[in-house]
Design a protein around this motif. Sequence first.
Motif, PDB file in Angstrom:
ATOM      1  N   THR A   1      -5.387   3.636  11.969  1.00 39.15           N
ATOM      2  CA  THR A   1      -4.859   4.506  10.907  1.00 39.15           C
ATOM      3  C   THR A   1      -4.936   3.770   9.572  1.00 39.15           C
ATOM      4  N   TRP A   2      -5.069   4.555   8.505  1.00 39.69           N
ATOM      5  CA  TRP A   2      -5.246   4.001   7.160  1.00 39.69           C
ATOM      6  C   TRP A   2      -4.371   4.799   6.203  1.00 39.69           C
ATOM      7  N   VAL A   3      -3.545   4.108   5.432  1.00 42.52           N
ATOM      8  CA  VAL A   3      -2.634   4.762   4.499  1.00 42.52           C
ATOM      9  C   VAL A   3      -2.938   4.256   3.087  1.00 42.52           C
ATOM     10  N   LEU A   4      -3.169   5.195   2.176  1.00 39.71           N
ATOM     11  CA  LEU A   4      -3.450   4.862   0.780  1.00 39.71           C
ATOM     12  C   LEU A   4      -2.513   5.637  -0.132  1.00 39.71           C
ATOM     13  N   ARG A   5      -2.122   5.001  -1.209  1.00 40.03           N
ATOM     14  CA  ARG A   5      -1.396   5.701  -2.260  1.00 40.03           C
ATOM     15  C   ARG A   5      -2.439   6.072  -3.310  1.00 40.03           C
ATOM     16  N   GLU A   6      -2.479   7.346  -3.653  1.00 38.33           N
ATOM     17  CA  GLU A   6      -3.403   7.839  -4.668  1.00 38.33           C
ATOM     18  C   GLU A   6      -2.580   8.236  -5.893  1.00 38.33           C
TER      19      GLU A   6
END
Length: 135
Positions: free
Chosen positions: A102-107
Amino acid sequence: MQHPMDDVTYSVSDAGRLARFDRSQPIDLGLFDDDAFHGRLLCLDANQSIGVHIHEHKDEVFDVVRGEGTIIVGDQRIAAGPGVCVFVPAGVPHGLRSHAETWVLRETVYERVYFRRSLTLLGKALHKRLKRLGK
């Protein structure tokens, strides 16, 4: 979570607690939303992607919170893990692809304001000021 402070609202978010995943598609969660400035949490399950696309009037910053993936900017492929921050100016093709986890990014998005939008923002600001005067 939004907190009122006089007539100002600020927001505090815990990406670790908010993150959630769906095997069928990436999840896009709102963190904050102001007139021309927005924060999103993008949650990609293993091997998911957001195809290459362009925003003509939006600058974006992607900060990796957790996991590993590839951020595509123009013809560049950037390996992106926790702590990596990538700025994508308006008009530049870009996309995302998670790796085997899983990959979590703040945009964070800044919308460039043009004349029509500026009139809308001016109307909102005037309305807010008039409400304050009416108190």
